[in-house]
Design a protein around this motif. Structure first.
Motif, mmCIF file in Angstrom:
data_model
loop_
_atom_site.group_PDB
_atom_site.id
_atom_site.type_symbol
_atom_site.label_atom_id
_atom_site.label_comp_id
_atom_site.label_asym_id
_atom_site.label_seq_id
_atom_site.Cartn_x
_atom_site.Cartn_y
_atom_site.Cartn_z
ATOM 1 N N ALA A 172 0.836 -1.206 0.000
ATOM 2 C CA ALA A 172 0.000 0.000 0.000
ATOM 3 C C ALA A 172 0.873 1.260 0.000
ATOM 4 O O ALA A 172 0.580 2.234 -0.704
ATOM 5 N N ILE A 173 1.945 1.226 0.768
ATOM 6 C CA ILE A 173 2.856 2.374 0.805
ATOM 7 C C ILE A 173 3.565 2.526 -0.535
ATOM 8 O O ILE A 173 3.740 3.646 -1.033
ATOM 9 N N LYS A 194 2.350 1.738 -3.442
ATOM 10 C CA LYS A 194 1.334 2.318 -4.335
ATOM 11 C C LYS A 194 1.208 3.816 -4.102
ATOM 12 O O LYS A 194 1.087 4.597 -5.043
ATOM 13 N N TYR A 195 1.229 4.210 -2.844
ATOM 14 C CA TYR A 195 1.134 5.609 -2.472
ATOM 15 C C TYR A 195 2.318 6.391 -3.046
ATOM 16 O O TYR A 195 2.143 7.467 -3.618
ATOM 17 N N LYS A 249 1.906 6.791 -6.774
ATOM 18 C CA LYS A 249 0.900 7.805 -7.089
ATOM 19 C C LYS A 249 1.472 9.206 -6.887
ATOM 20 O O LYS A 249 1.279 10.087 -7.727
ATOM 21 N N LEU A 250 2.177 9.400 -5.787
ATOM 22 C CA LEU A 250 2.766 10.710 -5.499
ATOM 23 C C LEU A 250 3.821 11.117 -6.516
ATOM 24 O O LEU A 250 3.881 12.269 -6.939
#
Length: 180
Positions: A126-127, A129-130, A133-134
């Motif tokens: 999840a991190i 993916k974050y 995205k950023l």
């Protein structure tokens, strides 16, 4: 000639050569391991700069840092070339420059995730993916560190930006605002 120019020229030349042979990814992986060794053991750099250590010993040291006999022919040949040219003291900065140029070309985003304990695979993904995205990049390298001193939560460094979601960070903020 200054060390930045020397390191950049050697790193670019190696990258061009490796790209021709389609081995740039392997060289990057081996240089990343070398870079971590240079960071973890500063005495390696001191040994490379020492006039009391022979060229043969420096070669053996660099080869062992590169993975020993398992190191790729490109890296082994490059180490021999650097030693023969009497540029061994620049090897740590050449390694770092190669990594930097390679990452820029491949649009790789480097981040460090520090947590109090090992994260679950789901949390780690999840991190990632974050971060993707950023940054707008799908090429993410996350280096994970464990530091029980942050108590809980995590600290995420993406390139030169930091997000502190640790309990220690939150307590420090509370203390700061309580004083002001």
């Amino acid at each position: 000639m200054n060390s930045g120019k020397i390191s950049t020229r050697y790193a670019r030349a190696l990258l061009m050569s490796a790209k021709e042979k389609k081995t740039e990814d392997l060289v990057y992986a081996e240089f990343s391991a070398m870079g971590m060794a240079f960071d973890q053991y500063p005495e390696i750099e001191a040994a490379l700069a020492s006039p009391t250590i022979t060229d043969s010993e420096k070669k053996d040291l660099l080869i062992s840092v590169a993975g020993g006999k398992k190191a790729s022919p490109d890296v082994l040949n490059f180490i021999n070339f650097v030693i023969d040219e009497k540029r061994e003291e620049y090897m740590p900065s050449i390694v770092r420059m190669y990594e930097q140029i390679y990452r820029k070309e491949k649009n790789i985003v480097i981040s460090t995730l520090t947590s109090a304990s090992e994260l679950s695979k789901e949390s780690f993904e999840a991190i990632k993916k974050y971060i993707s995205k950023l940054s707008g990049s799908n090429n993410i390298e996350v280096r994970q560190k464990i530091d029980s001193g942050i108590i809980g939560g995590f600290i995420l460094d993406i390139e030169s930006n930091r997000m502190d979601a640790s309990i220690k960070g939150q307590l420090s903020n509370l203390e700061y605002y309580a004083r002001h």
